[in-house]
Scaffold this motif. Sequence first.
Motif, PDB file in Angstrom:
ATOM      1  N   CYS A   1      62.687 -34.284  22.427  1.00  0.00           N
ATOM      2  CA  CYS A   1      63.087 -34.766  23.753  1.00  0.00           C
ATOM      3  C   CYS A   1      62.919 -33.670  24.801  1.00  0.00           C
ATOM      4  O   CYS A   1      62.384 -33.912  25.883  1.00  0.00           O
ATOM      5  CB  CYS A   1      64.547 -35.239  23.742  1.00  0.00           C
ATOM      6  N   MET A   2      63.365 -32.474  24.453  1.00  0.00           N
ATOM      7  CA  MET A   2      63.289 -31.368  25.411  1.00  0.00           C
ATOM      8  C   MET A   2      61.848 -30.921  25.638  1.00  0.00           C
ATOM      9  O   MET A   2      61.568 -30.169  26.561  1.00  0.00           O
ATOM     10  CB  MET A   2      64.136 -30.189  24.920  1.00  0.00           C
ATOM     11  N   SER A   3      60.920 -31.381  24.769  1.00  0.00           N
ATOM     12  CA  SER A   3      59.503 -31.059  24.941  1.00  0.00           C
ATOM     13  C   SER A   3      58.752 -32.193  25.644  1.00  0.00           C
ATOM     14  O   SER A   3      57.540 -32.130  25.792  1.00  0.00           O
ATOM     15  CB  SER A   3      58.846 -30.809  23.581  1.00  0.00           C
ATOM     16  N   GLY A   4      59.467 -33.241  26.013  1.00  0.00           N
ATOM     17  CA  GLY A   4      58.811 -34.378  26.653  1.00  0.00           C
ATOM     18  C   GLY A   4      58.302 -35.415  25.678  1.00  0.00           C
ATOM     19  O   GLY A   4      57.633 -36.367  26.066  1.00  0.00           O
ATOM     20  N   ASP A   5      58.640 -35.226  24.409  1.00  0.00           N
ATOM     21  CA  ASP A   5      58.179 -36.161  23.371  1.00  0.00           C
ATOM     22  C   ASP A   5      59.329 -37.057  22.921  1.00  0.00           C
ATOM     23  O   ASP A   5      59.686 -37.105  21.746  1.00  0.00           O
ATOM     24  CB  ASP A   5      57.629 -35.384  22.167  1.00  0.00           C
ATOM     25  N   HIS A   6      59.903 -37.773  23.884  1.00  0.00           N
ATOM     26  CA  HIS A   6      61.068 -38.620  23.589  1.00  0.00           C
ATOM     27  C   HIS A   6      60.755 -39.684  22.548  1.00  0.00           C
ATOM     28  O   HIS A   6      61.650 -40.177  21.877  1.00  0.00           O
ATOM     29  CB  HIS A   6      61.550 -39.283  24.875  1.00  0.00           C
ATOM     30  N   ASN A   7      59.483 -40.027  22.414  1.00  0.00           N
ATOM     31  CA  ASN A   7      59.097 -41.023  21.409  1.00  0.00           C
ATOM     32  C   ASN A   7      59.119 -40.443  20.000  1.00  0.00           C
ATOM     33  O   ASN A   7      59.003 -41.171  19.028  1.00  0.00           O
ATOM     34  CB  ASN A   7      57.707 -41.593  21.707  1.00  0.00           C
ATOM     35  N   LEU A   8      59.268 -39.122  19.875  1.00  0.00           N
ATOM     36  CA  LEU A   8      59.373 -38.491  18.550  1.00  0.00           C
ATOM     37  C   LEU A   8      60.816 -38.098  18.238  1.00  0.00           C
ATOM     38  O   LEU A   8      61.084 -37.493  17.200  1.00  0.00           O
ATOM     39  CB  LEU A   8      58.466 -37.258  18.470  1.00  0.00           C
ATOM     40  N   CYS A   9      61.738 -38.445  19.089  1.00  0.00           N
ATOM     41  CA  CYS A   9      63.170 -38.165  18.872  1.00  0.00           C
ATOM     42  C   CYS A   9      63.612 -38.873  17.589  1.00  0.00           C
ATOM     43  O   CYS A   9      63.471 -40.088  17.453  1.00  0.00           O
ATOM     44  CB  CYS A   9      63.957 -38.694  20.065  1.00  0.00           C
ATOM     45  N   ALA A  10      64.151 -38.108  16.659  1.00  0.00           N
ATOM     46  CA  ALA A  10      64.482 -38.676  15.336  1.00  0.00           C
ATOM     47  C   ALA A  10      65.636 -39.663  15.421  1.00  0.00           C
ATOM     48  O   ALA A  10      65.796 -40.507  14.532  1.00  0.00           O
ATOM     49  CB  ALA A  10      64.819 -37.552  14.363  1.00  0.00           C
ATOM     50  N   THR A  11      66.452 -39.583  16.459  1.00  0.00           N
ATOM     51  CA  THR A  11      67.588 -40.499  16.552  1.00  0.00           C
ATOM     52  C   THR A  11      67.436 -41.488  17.702  1.00  0.00           C
ATOM     53  O   THR A  11      68.410 -42.077  18.153  1.00  0.00           O
ATOM     54  CB  THR A  11      68.904 -39.709  16.734  1.00  0.00           C
ATOM     55  N   ALA A  12      66.211 -41.644  18.190  1.00  0.00           N
ATOM     56  CA  ALA A  12      65.994 -42.569  19.304  1.00  0.00           C
ATOM     57  C   ALA A  12      66.449 -43.974  18.905  1.00  0.00           C
ATOM     58  O   ALA A  12      66.233 -44.419  17.783  1.00  0.00           O
ATOM     59  CB  ALA A  12      64.521 -42.583  19.706  1.00  0.00           C
ATOM     60  N   GLU A  13      67.102 -44.631  19.853  1.00  0.00           N
ATOM     61  CA  GLU A  13      67.521 -46.025  19.662  1.00  0.00           C
ATOM     62  C   GLU A  13      66.312 -46.927  19.902  1.00  0.00           C
ATOM     63  O   GLU A  13      65.543 -46.706  20.836  1.00  0.00           O
ATOM     64  CB  GLU A  13      68.617 -46.324  20.683  1.00  0.00           C
ATOM     65  N   GLN A  14      66.165 -47.924  19.033  1.00  0.00           N
ATOM     66  CA  GLN A  14      65.039 -48.837  19.159  1.00  0.00           C
ATOM     67  C   GLN A  14      65.556 -50.190  19.659  1.00  0.00           C
ATOM     68  O   GLN A  14      66.572 -50.697  19.181  1.00  0.00           O
ATOM     69  CB  GLN A  14      64.332 -48.950  17.807  1.00  0.00           C
TER      70      GLN A  14
END
Lengths: 338, 338
Positions: A99-112
């Motif tokens: 997320c802090m790198s701008g890769d929010h789509n690779l966030c392991a706990t992202a809500e789908q």
Amino acid sequence: MPIRAYAATAAKGDLKPFEFEPGPLAPGQVEIAVSHCGICHSDLSMLDNDWGMSAYPFVPGHEVTGTVKAVGAGVTTRKPGDRVGLGWFSKSCMTCRPCMSGDHNLCATAEQTIVGRHGGFADTIRASAEWVTPLPAGLDPATAGPLFCGGITAFNPFVQCDVRPTHRVGIVGIGGLGHMAVQFANKWGCEVTAFSSSAGKSDEAKKLGAHHVVNSRDDAAMAKLAGTLDFILVTANVTLNWPAFIAALAPKGRLHFVGAVLEPVPVAVFPMIMGQKSLSGSPLGSPVTTADLLAFCARHKIGPVTETFPMSKVNEALAHLRAGKARYRIVLANDLSA
Amino acid sequence: MPIRAYAATAAKGDLKPFEFEPGPLAPGQVEIAVSHCGICHSDLSMLDNDWGMSAYPFVPGHEVTGTVKAVGAGVTTRKPGDRVGLGWFSKSCMTCRPCMSGDHNLCATAEQTIVGRHGGFADTIRASAEWVTPLPAGLDPATAGPLFCGGITAFNPFVQCDVRPTHRVGIVGIGGLGHMAVQFANKWGCEVTAFSSSAGKSDEAKKLGAHHVVNSRDDAAMAKLAGTLDFILVTANVTLNWPAFIAALAPKGRLHFVGAVLEPVPVAVFPMIMGQKSLSGSPLGSPVTTADLLAFCARHKIGPVTETFPMSKVNEALAHLRAGKARYRIVLANDLSA
């Protein structure tokens, strides 16, 4: 006020009208009045509990367009009345390394959007502001929905894999994702070869921007391509002649998957070494890349080819998709609020 | 004057003194007085005709250091007396797309030093000027030879794959290539994890610059690494637990092969997509990257750990390598001219 939606109460069940109370709007959230919602093949997979992570009642839908109705505490970047869209992700942690790198789509706990929560086959949906992306002028909410899942999945590789306008690009599979990828590749400035095993799709692929069309099940045609393509994007999810595709790569070429092919790809190491080739994959795209996709589509006047059903005919629409008849993406127009 | 060399007259045969007339020096060629020549495992493969492309009498040797004796017509960049080295390639076409892009090591028609011609187990060798690289001050011809094949193969990925000093790097296999790759990764500024299945190599790997050493056959240790490495360089050529290595990659991580693993690597597509991971390979390196490698080694005072045999004891040296006893690269000192 309750949210009105369409839900299945069991795996593979029909969708029926369903209401639920969303509770108070949380800090950081945006509430969207749904105008349209695309149907993605993963809505079917989730409806059928193919991935073992569905909860019922289940409201599908993660290719939403609509208008902001309200924003929660702390939301400064969206305001009521904004035209927006929402895709597969509905919240990222905003603090992890991706997320802090701008890769929010690779966030392991992202809500789908449709995992453990209710999706966009509804009159209203909520999501965290970072995943609610403004729809630029020039994009029609009636057709833009599929950009937020299928579209970004097909577009993101061009950004992530450093595809250049001088590259010779192959697009494998001319379906929901592939028919957009062909357009992206063409407007990206590339020489585009579409791969399809459906003879009938050749003319359509050319209309979408393919300069060449090759039947990937024709071994002789595949052999002729040896060493000629810089980037091959696989949007299909069936097993194809992968060694032939790897052979088709030019030196330093890359075979990139966004289609979740189930059988492992057997990679012979020697050809990868000799041609300095690579094989890779990517999921969806970040919020910034989504914004870039939308601007790119608006500028070039491209986007998904859609068929529209009223949301009240959602079961017919799902049957149409299940039968493999969608050309190329289905969009539901919300008639719940009518 | 004839060139004096050591040649095998049949596959797997002993090497015996052998002389041949090289004819006139061709335009573009450089003639090198061989000082030393490393032994690479591919010399054994070629000696044994493992790849079906050996011709006999066969003179191995493609990790040459020495001094320029003469240059052919048109050679302006090398001159008699220059300290130089020569590796796997002895000529590139200089006109194809890879050559014109600076990727001479990807030239499809590049001449290989010991394929269809005689190599560096000799007092003299010739090669096209583009592949004869000056040896910078600070590098000793007695130990630098292995940089020209094993070294460049292990170094090139750092350049080609955009490895950064902030990356967490894994080096798989601590042998001829790997023991150099560990040094490169350390001086590149990276956090280095060495993977070895030989318990005895742990201390050596740390001395070479590894911050951590992991036994790649220890499933529990491998599982602990999940998601932690940005770049993993495979210098081994045996089948290992590839899914565990792919799992060890951080988001956007890359598993890169320079070891010609014979069995195909079964790549599950879904983990590649979800983590935006890639798998790739590369062969040797270009002349420019070779020059950069030499400067890097001279600046950091690193390089191969070698054992030296006189060239007249070449059969003992080959037996030592065949027995897996080389620690880590063998160099032959030319005593033919003595």
